[in-house]
Motif scaffolding. Structure first.
Motif, mmCIF file in Angstrom:
data_model
loop_
_atom_site.group_PDB
_atom_site.id
_atom_site.type_symbol
_atom_site.label_atom_id
_atom_site.label_comp_id
_atom_site.label_asym_id
_atom_site.label_seq_id
_atom_site.Cartn_x
_atom_site.Cartn_y
_atom_site.Cartn_z
ATOM 1 N N LEU A 134 -7.561 -6.770 7.340
ATOM 2 C CA LEU A 134 -7.195 -6.237 6.030
ATOM 3 C C LEU A 134 -7.577 -4.763 5.895
ATOM 4 O O LEU A 134 -6.860 -3.981 5.262
ATOM 5 C CB LEU A 134 -7.886 -7.045 4.925
ATOM 6 N N THR A 135 -8.700 -4.390 6.495
ATOM 7 C CA THR A 135 -9.120 -2.984 6.441
ATOM 8 C C THR A 135 -8.122 -2.100 7.167
ATOM 9 O O THR A 135 -7.737 -1.029 6.671
ATOM 10 C CB THR A 135 -10.522 -2.820 7.056
ATOM 11 N N LEU A 136 -7.680 -2.533 8.346
ATOM 12 C CA LEU A 136 -6.657 -1.771 9.054
ATOM 13 C C LEU A 136 -5.387 -1.660 8.205
ATOM 14 O O LEU A 136 -4.778 -0.584 8.106
ATOM 15 C CB LEU A 136 -6.343 -2.427 10.391
ATOM 16 N N GLU A 137 -4.981 -2.743 7.583
ATOM 17 C CA GLU A 137 -3.798 -2.696 6.734
ATOM 18 C C GLU A 137 -3.993 -1.729 5.572
ATOM 19 O O GLU A 137 -3.074 -0.980 5.211
ATOM 20 C CB GLU A 137 -3.480 -4.100 6.211
ATOM 21 N N ALA A 138 -5.196 -1.736 4.993
ATOM 22 C CA ALA A 138 -5.471 -0.842 3.870
ATOM 23 C C ALA A 138 -5.328 0.620 4.257
ATOM 24 O O ALA A 138 -4.975 1.460 3.422
ATOM 25 C CB ALA A 138 -6.874 -1.109 3.324
ATOM 26 N N PHE A 139 -5.581 0.928 5.520
ATOM 27 C CA PHE A 139 -5.471 2.305 5.992
ATOM 28 C C PHE A 139 -4.137 2.573 6.697
ATOM 29 O O PHE A 139 -4.023 3.503 7.481
ATOM 30 C CB PHE A 139 -6.649 2.652 6.894
ATOM 31 N N GLY A 140 -3.151 1.733 6.405
ATOM 32 C CA GLY A 140 -1.800 2.045 6.827
ATOM 33 C C GLY A 140 -1.342 1.444 8.132
ATOM 34 O O GLY A 140 -0.298 1.846 8.665
ATOM 35 N N TYR A 141 -2.068 0.468 8.668
ATOM 36 C CA TYR A 141 -1.678 -0.148 9.942
ATOM 37 C C TYR A 141 -0.905 -1.433 9.707
ATOM 38 O O TYR A 141 -1.221 -2.212 8.794
ATOM 39 C CB TYR A 141 -2.910 -0.449 10.797
ATOM 40 N N GLN A 142 0.083 -1.650 10.540
ATOM 41 C CA GLN A 142 0.756 -2.944 10.614
ATOM 42 C C GLN A 142 -0.010 -3.771 11.643
ATOM 43 O O GLN A 142 -0.161 -3.346 12.791
ATOM 44 C CB GLN A 142 2.209 -2.746 11.034
ATOM 45 N N VAL A 143 -0.491 -4.930 11.253
ATOM 46 C CA VAL A 143 -1.471 -5.669 12.053
ATOM 47 C C VAL A 143 -0.881 -6.966 12.585
ATOM 48 O O VAL A 143 -0.173 -7.694 11.877
ATOM 49 C CB VAL A 143 -2.734 -5.963 11.218
ATOM 50 N N THR A 144 -1.198 -7.250 13.845
ATOM 51 C CA THR A 144 -0.889 -8.529 14.469
ATOM 52 C C THR A 144 -2.186 -9.126 15.006
ATOM 53 O O THR A 144 -2.959 -8.427 15.669
ATOM 54 C CB THR A 144 0.104 -8.361 15.636
ATOM 55 N N VAL A 145 -2.434 -10.378 14.704
ATOM 56 C CA VAL A 145 -3.611 -11.079 15.228
ATOM 57 C C VAL A 145 -3.106 -12.197 16.127
ATOM 58 O O VAL A 145 -2.286 -13.024 15.719
ATOM 59 C CB VAL A 145 -4.482 -11.651 14.094
ATOM 60 N N THR A 146 -3.596 -12.217 17.362
ATOM 61 C CA THR A 146 -3.081 -13.182 18.325
ATOM 62 C C THR A 146 -4.177 -13.598 19.291
ATOM 63 O O THR A 146 -5.317 -13.149 19.199
ATOM 64 C CB THR A 146 -1.876 -12.567 19.082
ATOM 65 N N VAL A 176 1.626 2.805 10.441
ATOM 66 C CA VAL A 176 2.976 3.027 9.921
ATOM 67 C C VAL A 176 2.965 3.709 8.556
ATOM 68 O O VAL A 176 4.016 4.108 8.053
ATOM 69 C CB VAL A 176 3.766 1.707 9.825
ATOM 70 N N HIS A 177 1.802 3.821 7.910
ATOM 71 C CA HIS A 177 1.693 4.444 6.593
ATOM 72 C C HIS A 177 0.429 5.291 6.533
ATOM 73 O O HIS A 177 -0.469 5.168 7.371
ATOM 74 C CB HIS A 177 1.608 3.388 5.477
ATOM 75 N N ARG A 178 0.358 6.085 5.493
ATOM 76 C CA ARG A 178 -0.900 6.760 5.192
ATOM 77 C C ARG A 178 -1.930 5.748 4.691
ATOM 78 O O ARG A 178 -3.091 5.794 5.078
ATOM 79 C CB ARG A 178 -0.676 7.847 4.122
ATOM 80 N N ASP A 179 -1.512 4.881 3.803
ATOM 81 C CA ASP A 179 -2.402 3.843 3.295
ATOM 82 C C ASP A 179 -1.563 2.713 2.720
ATOM 83 O O ASP A 179 -0.342 2.788 2.677
ATOM 84 C CB ASP A 179 -3.391 4.384 2.255
ATOM 85 N N ASN A 180 -2.235 1.658 2.296
ATOM 86 C CA ASN A 180 -1.572 0.474 1.747
ATOM 87 C C ASN A 180 -2.443 -0.008 0.593
ATOM 88 O O ASN A 180 -3.455 -0.682 0.787
ATOM 89 C CB ASN A 180 -1.432 -0.600 2.831
ATOM 90 N N ARG A 181 -2.054 0.372 -0.619
ATOM 91 C CA ARG A 181 -2.889 0.088 -1.787
ATOM 92 C C ARG A 181 -3.019 -1.412 -2.042
ATOM 93 O O ARG A 181 -4.078 -1.898 -2.438
ATOM 94 C CB ARG A 181 -2.306 0.784 -3.017
ATOM 95 N N ARG A 182 -1.944 -2.130 -1.817
ATOM 96 C CA ARG A 182 -2.012 -3.571 -2.041
ATOM 97 C C ARG A 182 -3.053 -4.221 -1.136
ATOM 98 O O ARG A 182 -3.849 -5.054 -1.579
ATOM 99 C CB ARG A 182 -0.641 -4.199 -1.806
ATOM 100 N N ALA A 183 -3.058 -3.867 0.166
ATOM 101 C CA ALA A 183 -4.031 -4.433 1.100
ATOM 102 C C ALA A 183 -5.451 -4.037 0.711
ATOM 103 O O ALA A 183 -6.391 -4.835 0.830
ATOM 104 C CB ALA A 183 -3.721 -3.972 2.519
#
Length: 273
Positions: A175-187, A206-213
């Motif tokens: 979630l932290t990576l997503e919050a900072f704009g990363y598209q995350v895959t866990v495998t 993929v983004h500067r940040d992700n406010r929702r995450a």
């Protein structure tokens, strides 16, 4: 042979990231954080950088004997663009810009330190295989505020607390990576017969940040009562700590578009909080 299978499989999963940064950057920099004997770094260099015109790989390891051994091996192999630094992950001197950061089995909060380095230095791609997550389990045991409802039953027993703490740690990391704009895959990295430390977290910026995450992360921190090193170092506080209701806001916040923006894809600046 078990280690070789893990490394080879991880390298296969890293191939898209390596091909991406080599196509977009004149001199891509790969960081192997907590490199140990640098097995992963040597394989990555051999497959992707040895025959390329440019590109460097920096191995960071806190044990001087392992650093010197790996440095000697690189000299014998004429891997001239491999560099080595003896330092713990949180105290290393990183270049201003990182393109790919990988950390294989960096123990406990060392994985958090690797993720902080990736985020602060604008890494395009991140790949971590966490190991021995203990910090959050200790916080679950020691924290004074109990979660509402039946949540505390998930970690009432020590065995469950270790397992739940490990799972929660990696959910927070993703979630932290997503919050900072990363598209995350866990495998899964490899089969369980090769390693119990088997979870691989891949991130592509993929983004500067992700406010929702970020709001979801703040709500999760508040609900579970934990705040691991990763969120502390990045200044992410639980919901309510600043008077906001992150849970309600996250539910109404639209999900961001997954397409990379020009800034996120090519800028050397780190994502903005």
């Amino acid at each position: 042979m078990r280690k070789l299978k893990q490394v080879n499989h991880l390298v296969g999963l890293l191939r898209p990231a390596m091909e991406d940064v080599q196509s977009r950057h004149a001199n891509p920099l790969v960081v192997d954080a907590g490199s140990g004997n640098a097995y992963l770094g040597f394989v990555v260099y051999d497959l992707f950088l040895k025959d390329a015109q440019a590109g460097e790989l920096l191995s960071i390891e806190g044990r001087p004997d392992l650093t010197e051994r790996a440095k000697g091996r690189a000299e014998r192999l004429h891997f001239d663009r491999m560099r080595f630094q003896t330092a713990h992950i949180d105290a290393a001197e990183y270049p201003e810009r990182i393109h790919v950061l990988m950390a294989l089995h960096a123990c406990d909060t060392a994985t958090d330190d690797a993720l902080v380095a990736a985020i602060k230095h604008g890494a395009d791609h991140v790949a971590v295989v966490p190991c021995c997550q203990a910090e959050v389990a200790a916080q679950l045991k020691e924290k004074k505020a109990k979660p509402a409802g039946s949540m505390s039953l998930l970690f009432q027993h020590p065995w469950h607390r270790r397992e739940f703490g490990s799972h929660l740690t990696n959910v927070i990391r993703a979630l932290t990576l997503e919050a900072f704009g990363y598209q995350v895959t866990v495998t899964e990295l490899t089969g369980w017969e090769h390693s119990l430390k088997n979870e691989l977290i891949l991130g592509r910026r993929v983004h500067r940040d992700n406010r929702r995450a970020r709001l979801q992360l703040q709500a999760l921190l508040a609900e579970t009562g934990v705040q691991p090193r990763l969120t502390r170092l990045l200044g992410i506080t639980p919901a309510g700590a600043d008077g906001s209701d992150a849970g309600a806001m996250a539910a109404s916040e639209p999900a961001p578009d997954a397409e990379p923006t020009p800034d996120a894809a090519s800028s050397g600046a780190p994502p903005e909080p």
